[in-house]
Write an enzyme that holds these catalytic residues in place. Structure first.
Site, PDB file in Angstrom:
ATOM      1  N   ASP A   1      70.149  41.393  63.673  1.00 45.45           N
ATOM      2  CA  ASP A   1      69.313  42.024  64.691  1.00 45.45           C
ATOM      3  C   ASP A   1      68.665  43.287  64.095  1.00 45.45           C
ATOM      4  OD1 ASP A   1      68.992  41.621  67.886  1.00 45.45           O
ATOM      5  OD2 ASP A   1      68.903  43.742  67.411  1.00 45.45           O
TER       6      ASP A   1
ATOM      7  N   HIS B   1      73.154  34.295  67.289  1.00 46.84           N
ATOM      8  CA  HIS B   1      72.643  35.626  66.995  1.00 46.84           C
ATOM      9  C   HIS B   1      73.759  36.618  66.718  1.00 46.84           C
ATOM     10  CE1 HIS B   1      69.726  38.855  67.061  1.00 46.84           C
ATOM     11  NE2 HIS B   1      70.415  39.496  67.985  1.00 46.84           N
TER      12      HIS B   1
ATOM     13  N   TYR C   1      63.223  50.246  70.265  1.00 47.15           N
ATOM     14  CA  TYR C   1      62.063  49.359  70.387  1.00 47.15           C
ATOM     15  C   TYR C   1      60.781  50.183  70.499  1.00 47.15           C
ATOM     16  CZ  TYR C   1      65.123  45.341  71.157  1.00 47.15           C
ATOM     17  OH  TYR C   1      66.065  44.352  71.007  1.00 47.15           O
TER      18      TYR C   1
END
Length: 330
Positions: free
Chosen positions: A99, A301, A245
């Site tokens: 990630d 993930h 982000y």
């Protein structure tokens, strides 16, 4: 707690290869790496390469305090972690992540290659080069109508990877837009409701994990899911965790590091079938000094939690490779 030079207000929590992963997610990975160390010390017979492990919380996550100024994106985080390793006495080190940890590992390899001597990732941060005719043909092979029935420029498996990734972007990526544009608004809501926070996180664990052997259910215990949620709830840092982000988008770090910059340090990629982003190996070789590429049959993930022994062994195989790292570490 360690105060990082240049960031006096930034405390980084340590548990004792730089593993960039949420602490509660990487606990089983650390246990698996400890088992490998027992082998290395001769406790169980077979000799393996042992490692010192530094597993920091990302700034703004879990036990690490949040950045205090704007623009603290991937490049600044990489600078912080490199400074941390130097202050701990590790002049040369390797990094591993999935990630955001995968992108941070690449950033360390790009901007601090004198110290970060290799990276291992379980999510390949890469994209096709628009100036590479082969990449364009590969994208067309995967996305044009009926072209995916004829694996010419890609293997059938790679076509399925790209279609899975497109499906994820089309149907599962709204959270990225929210967190990249209005993280503070979302943070107020999540920080106000433990049930809302649990629902927000649980959806990701449900959608991003390999559920094939769990009858479609989340393959984690309720204790784990609640503990992970508590790390955000009790520290009150869910809002700051969302801002990676926003900052990485507005500094341009994410696009620059993922799509443009070449990582020259030796790189290994472990591909798990239910990873949310899966790219062809050829796209990886254009952006990384790719030395090891392994495709596994199980896992998603959250590989550090789902398949910790497999991931630890893949790391050990790569970082213990004397042909690559012998003159650096051994």
């Amino acid at each position: 707690m360690t105060v990082v030079a240049g960031h006096p207000s930034l405390n980084v929590a340590l548990c004792l290869v730089l593993v960039l992963c949420t602490l509660v997610l990487c606990c089983r990975l650390l246990e698996a790496m400890s088992a490998l160390e027992a082998h290395a010390c001769g406790c169980s017979g077979e000799g393996k390469q042992a490692f010192h492990v530094v597993a920091p919380s990302l700034p703004g996550f879990a036990f690490s305090s949040a950045p205090k100024h704007k623009g603290f994106g991937l490049k600044e985080m990489a600078k912080t972690f490199n400074q941390l390793m130097l202050e701990l006495g590790y002049i040369k080190y390797v990094a591993q992540g999935g990630d955001w940890g995968s992108m941070l590992s690449k950033a360390l390899g790009i901007f601090h290659p004198d110290h970060c001597k290799g990276i291992h990732v379980n999510m390949l941060a890469a994209s096709p080069c628009l100036y590479n005719p082969r990449h364009l043909l590969q994208a067309a092979n995967a996305y044009l109508p009926y072209a995916d029935q004829f694996p010419i420029f890609l293997t059938a498996e790679e076509i399925s990877w790209l279609k899975d990734t497109k499906r994820f972007m089309d149907h599962e990526s709204a959270y990225q837009e929210q967190q990249s544009t209005k993280p503070q608004t979302l943070g107020y809501a999540l920080n106000d409701s433990p049930a809302g926070l649990l629902g927000w996180l649980l959806e990701k664990f449900h959608q991003w994990s390999d559920r094939r052997e769990a009858d479609g259910q989340v393959p984690y215990s309720k204790d784990f899911l609640i503990t992970n949620t508590c790390l955000y709830w009790l520290t009150g840092n869910v809002t700051s965790s969302l801002r990676i982000y926003y900052e990485s988008k507005h500094t341009g770090d994410r696009t620059d590091i993922v799509s443009k910059q070449y990582c020259k340090v030796p790189t290994a990629v472990a591909v798990f079938p239910k990873e949310i982003y899966k790219m062809p190996k050829n796209w990886g070789t254009s952006l990384y000094n790719l030395q090891q590429w392994t495709v596994y049959s199980k896992g998603g993930h959250f590989a550090a939690k789902e398949e910790p022994e497999v991931l630890a062994q893949d790391m050990q195989k790569f970082f213990g490779n004397k042909a690559i790292f012998g003159q650096i570490f051994f």
